[in-house]
Design an enzyme around this catalytic site. Structure first.
Site, PDB file in Angstrom:
ATOM      1  N   CYS A  80       7.268   5.656  20.693  1.00 42.18           N
ATOM      2  CA  CYS A  80       7.572   4.000  20.424  1.00 42.18           C
ATOM      3  C   CYS A  80       8.235   3.649  22.375  1.00 42.18           C
ATOM      4  O   CYS A  80       9.467   4.199  22.467  1.00 42.18           O
ATOM      5  CB  CYS A  80       9.052   4.099  19.480  1.00 42.18           C
ATOM      6  SG  CYS A  80      10.158   2.565  19.325  1.00 42.18           S
ATOM      7  N   HIS A  83       2.625  -4.042   0.084  1.00 35.03           N
ATOM      8  CA  HIS A  83       2.580  -2.847   0.780  1.00 35.03           C
ATOM      9  C   HIS A  83       2.463  -3.030   2.125  1.00 35.03           C
ATOM     10  O   HIS A  83       2.081  -2.295   2.868  1.00 35.03           O
ATOM     11  CB  HIS A  83       1.180  -2.561   0.229  1.00 35.03           C
ATOM     12  CG  HIS A  83       1.436  -1.977  -1.234  1.00 35.03           C
ATOM     13  ND1 HIS A  83       0.120  -2.299  -1.469  1.00 35.03           N
ATOM     14  CD2 HIS A  83       1.798  -2.046  -2.221  1.00 35.03           C
ATOM     15  CE1 HIS A  83       0.113  -1.781  -2.842  1.00 35.03           C
ATOM     16  NE2 HIS A  83       1.468  -0.968  -3.156  1.00 35.03           N
TER      17      HIS A  83
END
Length: 304
Positions: free
Chosen positions: A197, A138
């Site tokens: 970002c 995960h």
């Protein structure tokens, strides 16, 4: 053809006669001593490091609904809520230290008894304990990824950017959840500033698999190859409720590969288990490592 351990796989309702589970790890040690064992770990192995699990007696799902992938990508408010809460929670997980269970797994791997470690956890504690080449099913909270350009970077870098953008944010973490989330009042969440970002200005997400998100296909296929090559699968601290981990247990059992489970409480994989132990993971794995290595003349596994 490689030989398999002597314990027979016998799935079915009769396995449930093991409830609430045995407390003797010697049958597990007998199998592990043969080598080529794949560990599949879940949140239960990290509870002794101060990180709660999802579904145990005090599991966070009783009081907490994790962020879903759909909510995160579909709502700016949801992303603000996630990052405000995770900004605090990640610090707690980053400070967590491996416990006896993690150290026992690393020791068994170092001695050659384990052919692989697959973890459903995102805390990095297996690696911190010394385990190598761990497949993080995960993902890991230590990384972040841009959903627009795919750039990955260290969570520490993002953490500093969030600190700089939220110098007046003074909330404190209370209860921590396995995904690094904490509880915060909505009025506090609304004061938090999310940063984009640095490469393209896009949406940044932790490099973990959210609820409702698929595990990358290549990662799943690598796990299947590891399971296919194993002499046994050892499940540690997982209820196996979600399919992402449960499918490997079902796959192993279908192939006749012994499935051994150490967990506090029942699991979805119990009908497929050759043997199940109900003990705290630190205690059980410390004893298991001792049993496996005690009296070994060669100092390593036998590969018949």
């Amino acid at each position: 053809m490689r030989s398999r351990p002597t314990l027979e796989w016998a799935p079915g309702p009769e396995v449930l006669a093991l409830e609430p589970g045995a407390t003797d790890v010697r049958p597990v040690a007998d199998v592990v001593r043969g080598g080529r064992v794949v560990v599949l770990s879940g949140a239960g192995i990290s509870t002794e490091s101060g990180i709660p699990d999802y579904r145990g007696e005090t599991g966070s799902l009783r009081t907490h609904t994790p962020m879903t992938y759909g909510d995160f990508v579909g709502s700016e408010a949801a992303r603000q809520r996630y990052w405000a809460r995770s900004h605090l929670g990640w610090r707690t997980i980053a400070r967590a230290a491996p416990n006896d269970g993690h150290r026992a797994v690393a020791a068994l791997q170092a001695c050659g008894y384990l052919s692989g470690v697959i973890t459903q956890n995102v805390d990095g504690l297996h690696q911190a304990a010394g385990a190598r080449d761990v497949i993080e099913l995960h993902g890991n909270l230590d990384r972040v990824i841009c959903l627009d350009c795919g750039t990955t970077s260290a969570r520490e870098v993002l953490d500093q950017r969030l600190r700089d953008a939220n110098r007046e944010f003074t909330a404190e973490a209370t209860r921590i959840n396995p995904d690094g989330d904490v509880e915060l009042p909505e009025e506090v969440v609304r004061t938090f500033t999310v940063v984009p970002c640095t490469v393209c200005g896009g949406t940044v997400k932790p490099d973990v698999v959210f609820f409702g998100e698929n595990v990358p296909k290549a990662r799943v296929e690598r796990c299947y190859r590891m399971i296919d090559d194993a002499n046994a699968v050892l499940v540690l601290g997982s209820s196996l409720t979600v399919m992402s981990g449960f499918r490997f247990v079902r796959h192993a059992a279908k192939a006749g590969t012994p499935v051994l489970i150490i967990n506090q409480g029942l699991t979805r994989g119990d009908p497929y288990a050759t043997y199940r132990v109900n003990l705290p993971l630190g205690r059980a794995l410390t004893e298991l490592a001792h049993q496996v290595t005690a009296g070994e003349e060669t100092g390593g596994p036998s590969h018949a």
